[in-house]
Design a protein around this motif. Structure first.
Motif, PDB file in Angstrom:
ATOM      1  N   GLN A 155       0.840  -1.189   0.000  1.00  0.00           N
ATOM      2  CA  GLN A 155       0.000   0.000   0.000  1.00  0.00           C
ATOM      3  C   GLN A 155       0.877   1.241   0.000  1.00  0.00           C
ATOM      4  OE1 GLN A 155      -3.546   0.751  -0.026  1.00  0.00           O
ATOM      5  NE2 GLN A 155      -2.493   2.685  -0.421  1.00  0.00           N
ATOM      6  N   ASN A 175      -2.827  12.135  -0.006  1.00  0.00           N
ATOM      7  CA  ASN A 175      -4.077  11.431   0.270  1.00  0.00           C
ATOM      8  C   ASN A 175      -4.383  11.335   1.754  1.00  0.00           C
ATOM      9  OD1 ASN A 175      -5.462   8.518   0.829  1.00  0.00           O
ATOM     10  ND2 ASN A 175      -6.286   9.463  -1.024  1.00  0.00           N
ATOM     11  N   SER A 176      -3.382  10.942   2.558  1.00  0.00           N
ATOM     12  CA  SER A 176      -3.650  10.710   3.980  1.00  0.00           C
ATOM     13  C   SER A 176      -2.754  11.505   4.912  1.00  0.00           C
ATOM     14  CB  SER A 176      -3.496   9.210   4.295  1.00  0.00           C
ATOM     15  OG  SER A 176      -2.214   8.753   3.934  1.00  0.00           O
ATOM     16  N   TYR A 200      -5.359  -1.897   2.714  1.00  0.00           N
ATOM     17  CA  TYR A 200      -5.783  -1.320   1.436  1.00  0.00           C
ATOM     18  C   TYR A 200      -7.066  -0.507   1.538  1.00  0.00           C
ATOM     19  CZ  TYR A 200      -8.807  -5.522   0.952  1.00  0.00           C
ATOM     20  OH  TYR A 200      -9.733  -6.529   1.129  1.00  0.00           O
ATOM     21  N   LEU A 201      -7.833  -0.697   2.593  1.00  0.00           N
ATOM     22  CA  LEU A 201      -9.047   0.098   2.776  1.00  0.00           C
ATOM     23  C   LEU A 201      -8.790   1.399   3.520  1.00  0.00           C
ATOM     24  CD1 LEU A 201     -11.640  -2.695   3.685  1.00  0.00           C
ATOM     25  CD2 LEU A 201     -11.331  -1.546   1.493  1.00  0.00           C
ATOM     26  N   SER A 203      -6.732   3.815   2.537  1.00  0.00           N
ATOM     27  CA  SER A 203      -6.253   4.888   1.674  1.00  0.00           C
ATOM     28  C   SER A 203      -6.784   4.712   0.262  1.00  0.00           C
ATOM     29  CB  SER A 203      -4.716   4.889   1.646  1.00  0.00           C
ATOM     30  OG  SER A 203      -4.220   5.776   0.662  1.00  0.00           O
ATOM     31  N   ASP A 204      -6.919   5.817  -0.453  1.00  0.00           N
ATOM     32  CA  ASP A 204      -7.290   5.768  -1.872  1.00  0.00           C
ATOM     33  C   ASP A 204      -6.061   5.658  -2.771  1.00  0.00           C
ATOM     34  OD1 ASP A 204      -9.996   5.974  -1.331  1.00  0.00           O
ATOM     35  OD2 ASP A 204      -9.962   8.169  -1.387  1.00  0.00           O
ATOM     36  N   HIS A 247      -2.659   4.159  -4.594  1.00  0.00           N
ATOM     37  CA  HIS A 247      -2.449   2.914  -5.315  1.00  0.00           C
ATOM     38  C   HIS A 247      -1.765   1.838  -4.453  1.00  0.00           C
ATOM     39  CE1 HIS A 247      -2.658   4.863  -9.551  1.00  0.00           C
ATOM     40  NE2 HIS A 247      -3.761   4.211  -9.269  1.00  0.00           N
ATOM     41  N   PHE A 280     -12.346  -4.257  -4.348  1.00  0.00           N
ATOM     42  CA  PHE A 280     -11.602  -3.128  -3.795  1.00  0.00           C
ATOM     43  C   PHE A 280     -10.138  -3.085  -4.250  1.00  0.00           C
ATOM     44  CE2 PHE A 280     -14.680  -4.180  -0.308  1.00  0.00           C
ATOM     45  CZ  PHE A 280     -15.530  -3.111  -0.516  1.00  0.00           C
ATOM     46  N   LYS A 336      -7.271  -0.724  -7.462  1.00  0.00           N
ATOM     47  CA  LYS A 336      -6.252   0.117  -6.831  1.00  0.00           C
ATOM     48  C   LYS A 336      -4.838  -0.178  -7.319  1.00  0.00           C
ATOM     49  CE  LYS A 336      -6.151   1.383  -2.727  1.00  0.00           C
ATOM     50  NZ  LYS A 336      -6.011   1.562  -1.286  1.00  0.00           N
TER      51      LYS A 336
END
Length: 425
Positions: free
Chosen positions: A106, A112-113, A121-122, A124-125, A127, A194, A198
Protein backbone atom coordinates in the motif's frame (compact mmCIF):
# COMPACT_ATOMS: atom_id res chain seq x y z
CA UNK A 1 -9.68 -50.45 20.80
CA UNK A 2 -8.55 -48.89 24.09
CA UNK A 3 -5.76 -47.05 22.25
CA UNK A 4 -8.28 -45.72 19.69
CA UNK A 5 -10.57 -44.44 22.50
CA UNK A 6 -7.56 -42.84 24.19
CA UNK A 7 -6.57 -41.06 20.97
CA UNK A 8 -10.11 -39.83 20.43
CA UNK A 9 -10.22 -38.42 23.97
CA UNK A 10 -6.88 -36.68 23.41
CA UNK A 11 -8.13 -35.16 20.16
CA UNK A 12 -11.33 -33.92 21.82
CA UNK A 13 -9.22 -32.45 24.62
CA UNK A 14 -7.11 -30.53 22.12
CA UNK A 15 -10.21 -29.20 20.37
CA UNK A 16 -11.88 -28.19 23.63
CA UNK A 17 -8.69 -26.41 24.66
CA UNK A 18 -9.30 -23.79 21.95
CA UNK A 19 -11.44 -21.08 23.52
CA UNK A 20 -14.85 -20.42 21.99
CA UNK A 21 -15.01 -16.98 23.58
CA UNK A 22 -15.98 -15.18 20.36
CA UNK A 23 -18.08 -17.82 18.67
CA UNK A 24 -21.58 -16.92 19.89
CA UNK A 25 -20.99 -13.22 19.26
CA UNK A 26 -19.55 -13.88 15.79
CA UNK A 27 -22.24 -16.36 14.82
CA UNK A 28 -24.96 -13.92 15.82
CA UNK A 29 -23.40 -11.15 13.77
CA UNK A 30 -22.81 -13.50 10.86
CA UNK A 31 -26.40 -14.67 10.88
CA UNK A 32 -27.42 -11.16 9.89
CA UNK A 33 -25.49 -11.50 6.64
CA UNK A 34 -26.14 -13.45 3.46
CA UNK A 35 -25.51 -17.17 3.89
CA UNK A 36 -25.19 -20.24 1.75
CA UNK A 37 -28.34 -21.74 3.23
CA UNK A 38 -31.46 -21.73 1.10
CA UNK A 39 -29.35 -21.19 -1.98
CA UNK A 40 -28.86 -24.70 -3.24
CA UNK A 41 -30.44 -28.12 -2.97
CA UNK A 42 -28.14 -31.12 -3.11
CA UNK A 43 -29.38 -34.63 -3.80
CA UNK A 44 -30.94 -35.52 -0.48
CA UNK A 45 -30.57 -39.24 -1.13
CA UNK A 46 -26.84 -38.97 -1.65
CA UNK A 47 -26.06 -36.12 0.73
CA UNK A 48 -28.16 -36.56 3.84
CA UNK A 49 -26.17 -36.36 7.04
CA UNK A 50 -27.37 -39.83 8.05
CA UNK A 51 -26.10 -41.53 4.91
CA UNK A 52 -22.77 -39.75 4.83
CA UNK A 53 -22.12 -40.61 8.46
CA UNK A 54 -23.06 -44.23 7.84
CA UNK A 55 -20.59 -44.36 4.95
CA UNK A 56 -17.76 -42.72 6.88
CA UNK A 57 -14.40 -44.44 6.72
CA UNK A 58 -12.53 -44.62 9.99
CA UNK A 59 -9.51 -42.35 9.89
CA UNK A 60 -6.77 -42.29 12.49
CA UNK A 61 -7.27 -39.35 14.88
CA UNK A 62 -5.05 -36.40 14.06
CA UNK A 63 -2.36 -35.15 16.37
CA UNK A 64 -2.94 -31.50 15.49
CA UNK A 65 -6.10 -29.44 15.13
CA UNK A 66 -5.18 -28.50 11.55
CA UNK A 67 -2.57 -27.48 9.00
CA UNK A 68 -3.00 -23.87 7.85
CA UNK A 69 -3.32 -23.70 4.06
CA UNK A 70 -3.73 -19.90 3.91
CA UNK A 71 -1.89 -17.39 6.08
CA UNK A 72 0.08 -14.19 5.39
CA UNK A 73 3.18 -13.63 7.47
CA UNK A 74 3.35 -9.97 6.40
CA UNK A 75 0.83 -7.17 5.85
CA UNK A 76 0.08 -4.67 3.07
CA UNK A 77 2.94 -2.52 4.36
CA UNK A 78 5.35 -5.49 4.55
CA UNK A 79 5.33 -5.66 8.34
CA UNK A 80 4.46 -8.82 10.18
CA UNK A 81 5.20 -11.60 12.60
CA UNK A 82 8.65 -13.05 13.14
CA UNK A 83 8.60 -16.68 12.09
CA UNK A 84 9.74 -17.87 15.51
CA UNK A 85 6.84 -16.03 17.11
CA UNK A 86 4.49 -17.62 14.58
CA UNK A 87 5.93 -21.02 15.44
CA UNK A 88 5.13 -20.37 19.10
CA UNK A 89 1.54 -19.41 18.15
CA UNK A 90 1.20 -22.69 16.22
CA UNK A 91 2.56 -24.57 19.24
CA UNK A 92 1.32 -28.15 19.41
CA UNK A 93 -2.08 -27.28 17.91
CA UNK A 94 -1.16 -26.46 14.30
CA UNK A 95 1.08 -28.95 12.55
CA UNK A 96 2.13 -27.28 9.31
CA UNK A 97 1.53 -23.98 7.57
CA UNK A 98 2.07 -22.39 4.22
CA UNK A 99 4.35 -19.38 4.38
CA UNK A 100 3.85 -16.30 2.24
CA UNK A 101 3.43 -12.58 2.59
CA UNK A 102 1.42 -10.17 0.48
CA UNK A 103 2.63 -9.33 -3.02
CA UNK A 104 1.14 -5.83 -2.86
CA UNK A 105 2.39 -2.77 -1.01
CA UNK A 106 0.00 0.00 0.00
CA UNK A 107 1.47 3.32 -1.07
CA UNK A 108 1.61 6.04 1.58
CA UNK A 109 0.60 9.14 -0.30
CA UNK A 110 0.98 12.29 1.75
CA UNK A 111 -1.47 14.08 -0.55
CA UNK A 112 -4.08 11.43 0.27
CA UNK A 113 -3.65 10.71 3.98
CA UNK A 114 -1.08 13.27 5.14
CA UNK A 115 0.67 11.98 8.27
CA UNK A 116 -1.74 9.08 8.78
CA UNK A 117 0.18 6.03 7.60
CA UNK A 118 -2.17 3.48 6.00
CA UNK A 119 -1.59 -0.16 6.95
CA UNK A 120 -4.41 -1.76 4.94
CA UNK A 121 -5.78 -1.32 1.44
CA UNK A 122 -9.05 0.10 2.78
CA UNK A 123 -7.20 2.82 4.71
CA UNK A 124 -6.25 4.89 1.67
CA UNK A 125 -7.29 5.77 -1.87
CA UNK A 126 -3.65 5.64 -2.98
CA UNK A 127 -2.45 2.91 -5.31
CA UNK A 128 -1.15 -0.54 -4.45
CA UNK A 129 1.94 -1.77 -6.26
CA UNK A 130 3.70 -5.12 -6.62
CA UNK A 131 6.44 -5.68 -4.06
CA UNK A 132 8.76 -8.44 -5.29
CA UNK A 133 11.18 -8.21 -2.35
CA UNK A 134 8.54 -9.99 -0.27
CA UNK A 135 9.79 -13.34 -1.57
CA UNK A 136 13.29 -12.62 -0.25
CA UNK A 137 11.77 -11.64 3.09
CA UNK A 138 9.90 -14.95 3.31
CA UNK A 139 13.02 -16.94 2.36
CA UNK A 140 14.98 -15.02 5.01
CA UNK A 141 12.43 -15.87 7.71
CA UNK A 142 12.30 -19.52 6.65
CA UNK A 143 16.08 -19.82 6.76
CA UNK A 144 16.14 -18.69 10.38
CA UNK A 145 14.77 -22.13 11.27
CA UNK A 146 16.60 -25.37 11.90
CA UNK A 147 15.92 -28.35 9.64
CA UNK A 148 13.32 -29.87 11.96
CA UNK A 149 11.40 -26.58 12.26
CA UNK A 150 11.47 -26.11 8.47
CA UNK A 151 9.44 -29.31 8.06
CA UNK A 152 6.44 -27.45 9.47
CA UNK A 153 6.39 -24.78 6.75
CA UNK A 154 5.68 -24.72 3.03
CA UNK A 155 6.85 -21.39 1.56
CA UNK A 156 5.14 -19.85 -1.48
CA UNK A 157 6.28 -17.29 -4.08
CA UNK A 158 3.99 -14.26 -4.41
CA UNK A 159 6.07 -11.29 -5.56
CA UNK A 160 5.17 -11.27 -9.25
CA UNK A 161 2.78 -9.32 -11.44
CA UNK A 162 0.31 -11.73 -13.10
CA UNK A 163 -0.09 -9.35 -16.05
CA UNK A 164 3.64 -9.45 -16.82
CA UNK A 165 5.03 -11.90 -19.37
CA UNK A 166 8.26 -11.77 -17.31
CA UNK A 167 6.47 -13.15 -14.23
CA UNK A 168 7.70 -16.69 -14.86
CA UNK A 169 11.28 -15.39 -15.01
CA UNK A 170 10.82 -13.95 -11.53
CA UNK A 171 9.48 -17.27 -10.22
CA UNK A 172 12.39 -19.20 -11.74
CA UNK A 173 14.87 -16.68 -10.37
CA UNK A 174 13.50 -17.11 -6.85
CA UNK A 175 13.69 -20.91 -7.11
CA UNK A 176 17.32 -20.69 -8.23
CA UNK A 177 18.35 -18.15 -5.58
CA UNK A 178 16.63 -20.07 -2.77
CA UNK A 179 16.78 -23.79 -3.62
CA UNK A 180 14.98 -26.31 -1.40
CA UNK A 181 12.68 -23.58 -0.12
CA UNK A 182 9.55 -22.81 -2.14
CA UNK A 183 6.84 -25.31 -3.06
CA UNK A 184 4.09 -23.10 -4.48
CA UNK A 185 2.97 -19.75 -5.86
CA UNK A 186 0.36 -17.55 -4.26
CA UNK A 187 -1.74 -16.26 -2.88
CA UNK A 188 -1.95 -13.92 -5.84
CA UNK A 189 -5.06 -12.17 -7.11
CA UNK A 190 -6.76 -11.70 -10.46
CA UNK A 191 -10.17 -10.22 -9.66
CA UNK A 192 -10.49 -8.96 -6.07
CA UNK A 193 -13.06 -6.55 -4.74
CA UNK A 194 -11.60 -3.13 -3.79
CA UNK A 195 -8.05 -4.30 -4.58
CA UNK A 196 -7.98 -4.82 -8.36
CA UNK A 197 -8.98 -1.24 -9.13
CA UNK A 198 -6.25 0.12 -6.83
CA UNK A 199 -3.30 -1.69 -8.37
CA UNK A 200 -1.16 0.61 -10.47
CA UNK A 201 -0.80 -0.40 -14.11
CA UNK A 202 -2.58 -3.01 -16.18
CA UNK A 203 -5.62 -4.74 -14.69
CA UNK A 204 -5.22 -8.50 -14.22
CA UNK A 205 -7.40 -10.85 -16.26
CA UNK A 206 -8.10 -14.56 -16.38
CA UNK A 207 -7.63 -14.38 -20.14
CA UNK A 208 -4.20 -12.74 -20.09
CA UNK A 209 -1.52 -14.84 -21.78
CA UNK A 210 0.88 -13.92 -18.99
CA UNK A 211 -1.32 -15.91 -16.60
CA UNK A 212 -1.22 -18.88 -19.00
CA UNK A 213 2.58 -18.76 -18.88
CA UNK A 214 2.48 -18.80 -15.06
CA UNK A 215 0.11 -21.77 -15.01
CA UNK A 216 2.19 -23.64 -17.58
CA UNK A 217 5.26 -23.24 -15.43
CA UNK A 218 3.37 -24.28 -12.28
CA UNK A 219 2.46 -27.52 -14.06
CA UNK A 220 6.01 -28.04 -15.31
CA UNK A 221 7.66 -27.44 -11.94
CA UNK A 222 5.02 -28.93 -9.64
CA UNK A 223 4.41 -25.66 -7.77
CA UNK A 224 1.02 -25.54 -6.05
CA UNK A 225 -1.02 -22.53 -7.19
CA UNK A 226 -3.14 -20.60 -4.66
CA UNK A 227 -5.29 -18.19 -6.63
CA UNK A 228 -7.64 -15.49 -5.39
CA UNK A 229 -10.31 -14.68 -7.94
CA UNK A 230 -13.74 -13.42 -6.99
CA UNK A 231 -16.32 -15.53 -8.76
CA UNK A 232 -18.47 -12.47 -9.38
CA UNK A 233 -18.49 -8.70 -9.35
CA UNK A 234 -19.62 -6.95 -6.12
CA UNK A 235 -23.38 -7.06 -5.57
CA UNK A 236 -23.80 -9.45 -8.51
CA UNK A 237 -25.29 -12.31 -6.51
CA UNK A 238 -28.72 -11.99 -8.16
CA UNK A 239 -27.45 -12.09 -11.73
CA UNK A 240 -28.11 -15.22 -13.86
CA UNK A 241 -24.51 -16.42 -13.57
CA UNK A 242 -21.37 -15.19 -11.76
CA UNK A 243 -19.32 -12.87 -13.96
CA UNK A 244 -16.01 -14.75 -13.80
CA UNK A 245 -17.06 -18.39 -13.41
CA UNK A 246 -16.87 -19.23 -17.13
CA UNK A 247 -13.43 -17.66 -17.57
CA UNK A 248 -12.13 -19.39 -14.45
CA UNK A 249 -13.28 -22.85 -15.55
CA UNK A 250 -11.83 -22.23 -19.00
CA UNK A 251 -8.46 -21.40 -17.41
CA UNK A 252 -8.56 -24.48 -15.19
CA UNK A 253 -9.35 -26.82 -18.09
CA UNK A 254 -6.56 -25.29 -20.15
CA UNK A 255 -4.07 -26.11 -17.38
CA UNK A 256 -5.18 -29.55 -16.20
CA UNK A 257 -1.70 -30.53 -15.04
CA UNK A 258 -1.43 -27.62 -12.59
CA UNK A 259 -2.67 -28.08 -9.02
CA UNK A 260 -4.88 -25.06 -8.34
CA UNK A 261 -6.53 -24.03 -5.07
CA UNK A 262 -9.33 -21.49 -5.48
CA UNK A 263 -9.09 -19.28 -2.40
CA UNK A 264 -12.17 -18.48 -0.31
CA UNK A 265 -14.44 -20.53 -2.62
CA UNK A 266 -14.46 -17.43 -4.83
CA UNK A 267 -16.22 -15.25 -2.21
CA UNK A 268 -15.40 -11.90 -0.61
CA UNK A 269 -16.68 -9.22 1.72
CA UNK A 270 -19.32 -8.05 -0.72
CA UNK A 271 -18.94 -10.75 -3.35
CA UNK A 272 -21.63 -12.82 -1.72
CA UNK A 273 -22.84 -16.35 -2.45
CA UNK A 274 -24.86 -16.42 -5.65
CA UNK A 275 -28.55 -16.52 -4.79
CA UNK A 276 -30.95 -19.03 -6.22
CA UNK A 277 -33.96 -17.15 -7.56
CA UNK A 278 -36.79 -19.13 -9.06
CA UNK A 279 -36.42 -17.37 -12.39
CA UNK A 280 -34.23 -14.71 -13.94
CA UNK A 281 -34.97 -12.46 -16.89
CA UNK A 282 -34.57 -15.27 -19.45
CA UNK A 283 -37.06 -17.49 -17.65
CA UNK A 284 -34.43 -19.83 -16.25
CA UNK A 285 -33.52 -20.64 -12.65
CA UNK A 286 -30.41 -19.05 -11.17
CA UNK A 287 -27.88 -21.59 -9.81
CA UNK A 288 -26.84 -21.20 -6.16
CA UNK A 289 -23.21 -20.84 -5.07
CA UNK A 290 -22.83 -24.38 -3.72
CA UNK A 291 -24.50 -25.70 -6.82
CA UNK A 292 -21.97 -23.86 -9.00
CA UNK A 293 -19.16 -25.37 -6.95
CA UNK A 294 -20.62 -28.85 -7.30
CA UNK A 295 -20.82 -28.45 -11.07
CA UNK A 296 -17.06 -27.97 -11.03
CA UNK A 297 -16.40 -30.82 -8.59
CA UNK A 298 -18.37 -33.24 -10.77
CA UNK A 299 -16.54 -32.19 -13.94
CA UNK A 300 -13.88 -34.80 -14.69
CA UNK A 301 -11.85 -32.19 -16.55
CA UNK A 302 -11.49 -30.17 -13.34
CA UNK A 303 -9.86 -32.80 -11.15
CA UNK A 304 -6.98 -30.38 -10.58
CA UNK A 305 -9.24 -27.90 -8.74
CA UNK A 306 -9.44 -27.54 -4.96
CA UNK A 307 -11.21 -24.97 -2.76
CA UNK A 308 -10.07 -23.41 0.49
CA UNK A 309 -12.64 -22.14 2.99
CA UNK A 310 -10.27 -19.64 4.60
CA UNK A 311 -11.21 -16.19 5.92
CA UNK A 312 -13.76 -15.13 8.53
CA UNK A 313 -15.74 -13.47 5.74
CA UNK A 314 -16.34 -16.92 4.22
CA UNK A 315 -17.07 -18.50 7.59
CA UNK A 316 -19.85 -15.98 8.22
CA UNK A 317 -21.71 -17.25 5.13
CA UNK A 318 -21.31 -20.89 6.10
CA UNK A 319 -22.57 -20.54 9.68
CA UNK A 320 -25.24 -17.93 8.96
CA UNK A 321 -28.10 -20.43 9.22
CA UNK A 322 -28.65 -24.13 10.01
CA UNK A 323 -29.56 -24.73 6.35
CA UNK A 324 -26.40 -23.09 5.06
CA UNK A 325 -24.30 -25.01 7.56
CA UNK A 326 -25.83 -28.39 6.71
CA UNK A 327 -25.64 -27.93 2.95
CA UNK A 328 -22.01 -26.89 3.16
CA UNK A 329 -21.27 -29.96 5.28
CA UNK A 330 -23.13 -32.18 2.82
CA UNK A 331 -21.03 -30.88 -0.06
CA UNK A 332 -17.74 -31.36 1.79
CA UNK A 333 -18.81 -34.81 2.98
CA UNK A 334 -19.61 -35.76 -0.61
CA UNK A 335 -16.27 -34.46 -1.98
CA UNK A 336 -13.90 -34.75 1.01
CA UNK A 337 -10.74 -34.77 -1.13
CA UNK A 338 -11.31 -31.31 -2.60
CA UNK A 339 -11.37 -28.84 0.30
CA UNK A 340 -8.75 -27.30 2.60
CA UNK A 341 -8.98 -25.14 5.69
CA UNK A 342 -6.94 -21.99 6.24
CA UNK A 343 -7.21 -19.03 8.59
CA UNK A 344 -6.24 -16.23 6.16
CA UNK A 345 -4.59 -14.45 9.09
CA UNK A 346 -2.44 -11.46 8.19
CA UNK A 347 0.62 -11.03 10.44
CA UNK A 348 -0.72 -13.65 12.91
CA UNK A 349 -1.28 -12.66 16.51
CA UNK A 350 -1.78 -15.14 19.33
CA UNK A 351 -4.98 -13.54 20.60
CA UNK A 352 -6.81 -13.78 17.25
CA UNK A 353 -5.08 -16.56 15.29
CA UNK A 354 -7.55 -19.33 16.21
CA UNK A 355 -10.73 -17.27 15.75
CA UNK A 356 -11.56 -18.57 12.26
CA UNK A 357 -11.07 -22.18 13.31
CA UNK A 358 -13.41 -21.55 16.24
CA UNK A 359 -16.01 -19.89 14.03
CA UNK A 360 -16.13 -23.09 12.01
CA UNK A 361 -16.69 -25.35 15.04
CA UNK A 362 -20.34 -26.01 14.10
CA UNK A 363 -19.10 -27.24 10.70
CA UNK A 364 -16.44 -29.50 12.23
CA UNK A 365 -19.12 -30.97 14.48
CA UNK A 366 -21.29 -32.23 11.59
CA UNK A 367 -18.63 -33.33 9.11
CA UNK A 368 -17.90 -37.02 8.88
CA UNK A 369 -14.70 -38.14 10.53
CA UNK A 370 -13.14 -38.75 7.13
CA UNK A 371 -14.11 -35.34 5.73
CA UNK A 372 -13.03 -33.50 8.88
CA UNK A 373 -9.62 -35.18 8.83
CA UNK A 374 -9.08 -34.46 5.14
CA UNK A 375 -10.11 -30.80 5.14
CA UNK A 376 -8.03 -30.06 8.24
CA UNK A 377 -5.02 -32.32 7.73
CA UNK A 378 -5.06 -34.95 4.99
CA UNK A 379 -5.58 -32.90 1.84
CA UNK A 380 -2.89 -30.43 2.86
CA UNK A 381 -0.37 -33.22 3.38
CA UNK A 382 -1.24 -34.95 0.12
CA UNK A 383 -0.98 -31.77 -1.97
CA UNK A 384 2.09 -30.19 -0.39
CA UNK A 385 4.04 -33.40 0.16
CA UNK A 386 3.75 -34.10 -3.56
CA UNK A 387 4.78 -30.51 -4.36
CA UNK A 388 7.93 -30.85 -2.24
CA UNK A 389 9.01 -33.88 -4.27
CA UNK A 390 8.05 -32.44 -7.66
CA UNK A 391 9.64 -29.02 -7.14
CA UNK A 392 12.83 -30.58 -5.75
CA UNK A 393 13.03 -32.75 -8.87
CA UNK A 394 12.57 -29.71 -11.12
CA UNK A 395 15.26 -27.79 -9.23
CA UNK A 396 17.69 -30.68 -9.49
CA UNK A 397 17.02 -31.15 -13.19
CA UNK A 398 17.42 -27.45 -13.93
CA UNK A 399 20.23 -26.58 -11.54
CA UNK A 400 23.04 -26.86 -14.09
CA UNK A 401 20.88 -26.37 -17.17
CA UNK A 402 19.52 -23.16 -15.69
CA UNK A 403 22.98 -21.74 -15.05
CA UNK A 404 24.10 -22.57 -18.58
CA UNK A 405 21.07 -20.84 -20.02
CA UNK A 406 20.83 -17.82 -17.75
CA UNK A 407 24.53 -17.17 -17.15
CA UNK A 408 26.94 -16.06 -19.78
CA UNK A 409 29.92 -18.32 -20.39
CA UNK A 410 32.25 -16.24 -18.19
CA UNK A 411 29.74 -15.07 -15.58
CA UNK A 412 29.61 -16.25 -11.98
CA UNK A 413 26.44 -17.01 -9.95
CA UNK A 414 27.01 -13.73 -8.10
CA UNK A 415 26.84 -11.88 -11.40
CA UNK A 416 23.58 -13.66 -12.16
CA UNK A 417 22.03 -12.48 -8.91
CA UNK A 418 23.21 -8.92 -9.55
CA UNK A 419 23.52 -8.85 -13.35
CA UNK A 420 25.61 -6.20 -15.05
CA UNK A 421 23.89 -4.30 -17.84
CA UNK A 422 26.18 -2.64 -20.36
CA UNK A 423 24.61 0.41 -21.93
CA UNK A 424 26.03 2.46 -24.74
CA UNK A 425 25.97 6.16 -24.03
Amino acid sequence: MEEHDKNEKEQRSIEEDCSRRDFIKRATIAAMGVGLGGIQELDAGENSAEKTKAATKKTAPVKYLYHDSHVHLTSYVQEGTDIRDYLKIMGDKVGRSVLFGLPLQQKWSYLNSEDRAPTYYLHSDAHLYYYSFNDAMIAHEYNKLNEEEKKRFDPMITGFNPTDMYAVDHIKRVLKMYPNTFVGIGEFSIHKEFVSAKIAGEVASLENKALDHIMDFAAESGLVTLLHCDIDVPFGEKSPKPAYARQMYKLLKKHKDATIIWAHMGLGRIVRPHTRDLMHAKGERNPGHLEIIEYALKDKELGNLYYDISWDQVAKYVISSPESLQRTADLINKYPDRFLFGTDNVAPKEETYYNVYEMYQPLWDILTEEARHKILIGNYERIYDKAKVDVAAWEEKNRNAGKAKLLGENETPEEYILPHHHHHV
